[in-house]
Scaffold this motif. Sequence first.
Motif, mmCIF file in Angstrom:
data_model
loop_
_atom_site.group_PDB
_atom_site.id
_atom_site.type_symbol
_atom_site.label_atom_id
_atom_site.label_comp_id
_atom_site.label_asym_id
_atom_site.label_seq_id
_atom_site.Cartn_x
_atom_site.Cartn_y
_atom_site.Cartn_z
ATOM 1 N N ILE A 55 0.849 -1.189 0.000
ATOM 2 C CA ILE A 55 0.000 0.000 0.000
ATOM 3 C C ILE A 55 0.889 1.245 0.000
ATOM 4 O O ILE A 55 1.845 1.327 0.773
ATOM 5 N N SER A 56 0.556 2.190 -0.878
ATOM 6 C CA SER A 56 1.176 3.519 -0.825
ATOM 7 C C SER A 56 0.080 4.537 -0.561
ATOM 8 O O SER A 56 -0.978 4.497 -1.198
ATOM 9 N N VAL A 57 0.331 5.417 0.398
ATOM 10 C CA VAL A 57 -0.653 6.433 0.773
ATOM 11 C C VAL A 57 -0.135 7.795 0.314
ATOM 12 O O VAL A 57 0.991 8.192 0.648
ATOM 13 N N LEU A 58 -0.978 8.503 -0.443
ATOM 14 C CA LEU A 58 -0.657 9.854 -0.894
ATOM 15 C C LEU A 58 -1.481 10.862 -0.100
ATOM 16 O O LEU A 58 -2.649 10.614 0.211
ATOM 17 N N ARG A 59 -0.856 11.987 0.211
ATOM 18 C CA ARG A 59 -1.564 13.074 0.882
ATOM 19 C C ARG A 59 -0.984 14.391 0.386
ATOM 20 O O ARG A 59 0.227 14.616 0.476
ATOM 21 N N SER A 60 -1.838 15.216 -0.201
ATOM 22 C CA SER A 60 -1.412 16.539 -0.713
ATOM 23 C C SER A 60 -0.210 16.418 -1.649
ATOM 24 O O SER A 60 0.721 17.225 -1.592
#
Length: 248
Positions: free
Chosen positions: A208-213
């Motif tokens: 899982i890769s989480v992107l934020r802004s």
Amino acid sequence: MLDIAAISKRYGETIALSDATIAFRPGTIHTILGENGSGKSTLVKILSGIVQPDSGTVRLDGRAITGRNPADFQAQGFATAFQEVLIAPDRSVTDNILLGLDGLWRRNIPRARRRDRAAEVLARFARTEIPLDLPAGRLPLAAQQLVVLARAVARDPRILILDEITAALDFADRESVFAFMQRQAAEGRLILFITHRMDEVMALSDDISVLRSGRVVQSGPRGNATPADLLRVMAPQTAEELRSHAHA
């Protein structure tokens, strides 16, 4: 197998991606998580050859990809099924599935084999019966989504990018698509899966890769992460509000 290193992209004043670095392993379902505006769509477009990053490198098997358009990426084994249902409404289901596989001057798939080829591809994941000779525009939305997926799968890609493609599907087709994704990963292919449904994330993800802004805030094996853990990384403010309401 695939990695992006320090990828950045901006549209005017808007920073869509900032210094994004992710390693994708073969034989995995790698989920990309993030709220709207986190950079997921831009990442998908870069890995589909639709937009070019302003800086950074995309590498396949350790070599930088120099592709400048979708055809270049497709030639290197990428295929994308987008959330937007992109079909040629007046052409048959068969023609839609095989769209782009033919050369400019001749058919790469003989006319006598085209219908069988389209049927073979659909049979790998579709439970809904789809009439191959019907104009694709006359199909219900869920069936059109299966046709879009079939077009990507028909290319027999090493890297299959699925952008929110299960949203319109009924339960039987969705479960069948999930089983297909797992079979593809078991064969050593890479599935990039974009979804906002946490049940799908937990059921399918290897990594899982989480992107934020526009930034990659977490990336790696799913491990023992819970939906609450992922929400805290993806949207800390929302997670805190939910926690406060729970304790109120």
